[in-house]
Structure formats: structure tokens, C-alpha cells
Scaffold this motif. Structure first.
Motif, PDB file in Angstrom:
ATOM      1  N   THR A  35      42.393  36.515  32.981  1.00 56.61           N
ATOM      2  CA  THR A  35      41.837  36.275  34.311  1.00 56.61           C
ATOM      3  C   THR A  35      42.262  34.901  34.830  1.00 56.61           C
ATOM      4  OG1 THR A  35      39.948  37.716  33.866  1.00 56.61           O
ATOM      5  CG2 THR A  35      39.688  36.102  35.641  1.00 56.61           C
ATOM      6  N   ASP A  61      56.639  38.794  41.002  1.00 57.80           N
ATOM      7  CA  ASP A  61      55.421  39.402  41.544  1.00 57.80           C
ATOM      8  C   ASP A  61      54.386  39.766  40.484  1.00 57.80           C
ATOM      9  OD1 ASP A  61      56.856  41.440  40.407  1.00 57.80           O
ATOM     10  OD2 ASP A  61      56.516  42.862  42.023  1.00 57.80           O
ATOM     11  N   ALA A  62      54.658  39.412  39.221  1.00 60.25           N
ATOM     12  CA  ALA A  62      53.719  39.763  38.151  1.00 60.25           C
ATOM     13  C   ALA A  62      53.896  38.840  36.955  1.00 60.25           C
ATOM     14  CB  ALA A  62      53.931  41.206  37.706  1.00 60.25           C
ATOM     15  N   VAL A  75      50.847  42.499  33.821  1.00 60.88           N
ATOM     16  CA  VAL A  75      51.360  43.726  33.225  1.00 60.88           C
ATOM     17  C   VAL A  75      51.540  43.495  31.728  1.00 60.88           C
ATOM     18  CG1 VAL A  75      53.296  45.352  33.197  1.00 60.88           C
ATOM     19  CG2 VAL A  75      52.564  44.325  35.358  1.00 60.88           C
ATOM     20  N   GLU A  78      45.896  35.134  35.826  1.00 59.02           N
ATOM     21  CA  GLU A  78      46.055  35.821  37.118  1.00 59.02           C
ATOM     22  C   GLU A  78      45.900  34.838  38.271  1.00 59.02           C
ATOM     23  OE1 GLU A  78      44.491  40.385  36.546  1.00 59.02           O
ATOM     24  OE2 GLU A  78      42.991  38.799  36.626  1.00 59.02           O
ATOM     25  N   ARG A  85      49.419  39.709  39.686  1.00 62.26           N
ATOM     26  CA  ARG A  85      49.187  40.899  38.874  1.00 62.26           C
ATOM     27  C   ARG A  85      49.662  40.665  37.438  1.00 62.26           C
ATOM     28  NH1 ARG A  85      52.484  45.783  38.297  1.00 62.26           N
ATOM     29  NH2 ARG A  85      54.177  44.656  39.307  1.00 62.26           N
TER      30      ARG A  85
END
Length: 92
Positions: free
Chosen positions: A41, A76-77, A4, A44, A2
Motif C-alpha cells: 500500500t 504505469d505499474a 502487479v 502504491e 497500480r
């Protein structure tokens, strides 16, 4: 993973996008917008794709000849920190 955006990332991206639009027009601004989202993208899918910067735990992705972004990989991001003009090279 993810992604952010920080408030500073939103601010610096919007500022650069506005500058591009004012100087070179909407078409070039759209190209920059699309190039940025294409890089995000890729990040990610593979957060370690771009080189490490001199700032611990951060990476430097070149968006265009003139512009780059700095991001940090968390547990996690991915946190996009800010965008900058490559001619300034702020401490990377």
C-alpha cells in the motif's frame, strides 16, 4: 500506482507464508501477510519510498527482519518480482 505481482512473486510469497505458518503458527503468518500488504500500500502511494538495489531499476523493501521483496517501477505499474529470506541476500 497500480501493483502487479509476477508468478515468481506469488510463488515466493506463498512459500515464505507457508514456512512461517508451519514454524510459528497462523497468528505470526497473519502478521507477515498484513505487514506485506501494508508495505505494498505504501509502495502504491510512493513507489520510490524504498532504497534502490544493485540490480538496475529495482528497489528493495524490507518486510520483516527475516524477509524482503524486490520490485521494479514501470511506466504505469509497480511489478513485484519476488520475496526472499534476508539471510540469503540474493544479489541485491
Amino acid at each position: 500506482m497500480r501493483v502487479v505481482w509476477t508468478e515468481n512473486a506469488h510463488f515466493t510469497f506463498d512459500s515464505i507464508l507457508t514456512q512461517i505458518e508451519n514454524k510459528w503458527g497462523e497468528e505470526i503468518a497473519l502478521e507477515f501477510y498484513l505487514a506485506t500488504h501494508q508495505k505494498i500500500t505504501l509502495i502504491e502511494a510512493n513507489p520510490y519510498l524504498y532504497k534502490e538495489s544493485s540490480i538496475p531499476n529495482t528497489r528493495h523493501a524490507v518486510i520483516s527482519k527475516q524477509t524482503s521483496m524486490l520490485y521494479e517501477i514501470g511506466l504505469d505499474a509497480v511489478l513485484i518480482l519476488f520475496f526472499f529470506d534476508n539471510r540469503q541476500e540474493p544479489f541485491i
